[in-house]
Write an enzyme that holds these catalytic residues in place. Structure first.
Site, PDB file in Angstrom:
ATOM      1  N   SER A  26      -3.525  -2.364   5.247  1.00 37.84           N
ATOM      2  CA  SER A  26      -2.960  -1.922   3.971  1.00 37.84           C
ATOM      3  C   SER A  26      -1.699  -2.713   3.684  1.00 37.84           C
ATOM      4  O   SER A  26      -0.989  -3.130   4.618  1.00 37.84           O
ATOM      5  CB  SER A  26      -2.611  -0.431   4.037  1.00 37.84           C
ATOM      6  OG  SER A  26      -1.859  -0.028   2.904  1.00 37.84           O
ATOM      7  N   TYR A  32       1.783   6.156   8.760  1.00 40.93           N
ATOM      8  CA  TYR A  32       0.775   5.268   8.184  1.00 40.93           C
ATOM      9  C   TYR A  32       1.238   3.816   8.239  1.00 40.93           C
ATOM     10  O   TYR A  32       0.508   2.929   8.713  1.00 40.93           O
ATOM     11  CB  TYR A  32       0.515   5.685   6.741  1.00 40.93           C
ATOM     12  CG  TYR A  32      -0.498   4.847   6.005  1.00 40.93           C
ATOM     13  CD1 TYR A  32      -1.863   5.009   6.230  1.00 40.93           C
ATOM     14  CD2 TYR A  32      -0.091   3.897   5.068  1.00 40.93           C
ATOM     15  CE1 TYR A  32      -2.792   4.248   5.545  1.00 40.93           C
ATOM     16  CE2 TYR A  32      -1.010   3.141   4.382  1.00 40.93           C
ATOM     17  CZ  TYR A  32      -2.364   3.311   4.622  1.00 40.93           C
ATOM     18  OH  TYR A  32      -3.274   2.551   3.945  1.00 40.93           O
TER      19      TYR A  32
END
Length: 274
Positions: free
Chosen positions: A166, A179
């Protein structure tokens, strides 16, 4: 002059986290099949009661529905319920792939922890939620990459690993510590593995999606907040799972054969303005 990707016919790919209807994993699995791969797909075996409303309305059956799509393309597909953060389950997944399909050539580490309970500032973050995100996102990527690389080295076979990361692993925004840390660590893991395994013809790359319109982002209303996110993207549109799948198939093809150790943004230009 037409351009055709080559080198994927009759290859075998494992794609984790491929059961959601609106997702990244599903189009990756389908596009690899379209390019000529047989595919093993994994999911968590989530209960239908937990499916989003659109999946329930469509009669969606998680990895079984994706398997049907792949078989309709004329390719073999094995759907497997698996815990990607469990070393024994990962070893069993690789063994089953080799036993039933004869080989494994490609691994796409796409499985990710559910979004939501981890989105707190560090001082408020429950350590259990931290561990859950790290277990699935980072440890799961490590375990499957390790297992398949050991097999490739043992049989002296080249291979390709693509980690779905990501842009969050580069932006590291407030409230996303677990995350972001897991995704940044995936970049480092992939780069280290690329350096170690490159001499044996094994390539490892990461794709870093930007804002992709999937069910994972359904906690964001599709009104003003969604438009605000769209407007931070220079190309002024959200990504699709197919945008990520296209890059993944390229990296796995002959045409991507000199690319390794990279963390490639597929984000509509989002990171160009940071």
């Amino acid at each position: 002059m037409s351009f055709e990707l080559t080198g994927l016919s009759e290859k075998v790919a494992i794609v984790t986290g491929a059961g959601r209807m609106r997702s990244i994993g599903r189009p990756i699995a389908v596009e690899l099949a379209r390019a000529g791969c047989d595919v093993v797909i994994t999911g968590t075996g989530r209960a239908p009661a937990n499916y989003p409303a659109d999946e329930q309305a469509a009669g969606w059956r998680d990895i079984e529905s994706v398997a049907e799509e792949i078989r309709a393309l004329g390719r073999r597909c094995i759907p497997v319920v698996s815990d990607i953060a469990n070393a024994d389950a990962v070893d069993a997944l690789v063994a089953q792939t080799i036993s039933e399909l004869g080989r494994v050539d490609i691994v796409v580490n796409n499985a990710g922890a559910a979004r939501g309970p981890d989105r707190f500032n560090v001082v408020d973050l429950d350590p259990a939620e931290w561990r859950k995100v790290i277990d699935v996102n980072l440890n799961g990527t490590f375990l499957l990459s390790r297992a398949v690389a050991k097999h490739w080295l043992a049989v002296e076979q080249p291979g390709c690993i693509v980690n779905i990361s990501s842009v969050g692993g580069k932006i590291a925004g407030a409230g996303t510590a677990a995350y972001s840390a897991s995704k940044a660590a995936i970049h480092a893991l992939g780069a280290a593995m690329a350096a170690e395994l490159g001499p044996f013809g094994i390539r490892v790359n990461a794709i870093c999606p930007g804002i992709v319109d999937t069910s994972r982002l359904d906690d964001i209303d599709r009104g003003e907040n969604w438009e605000r996110l769209r407007n931070i993207i220079p190309m002024r549109r959200h990504g699709t799972g197919e945008d990520i799948a296209n890059m993944c198939v390229y990296l796995c093809s002959d045409q991507g054969s000199w690319i390794t150790g990279q963390a490639i943004n597929v984000d509509g230009g989002q990171l160009t303005i940071r």
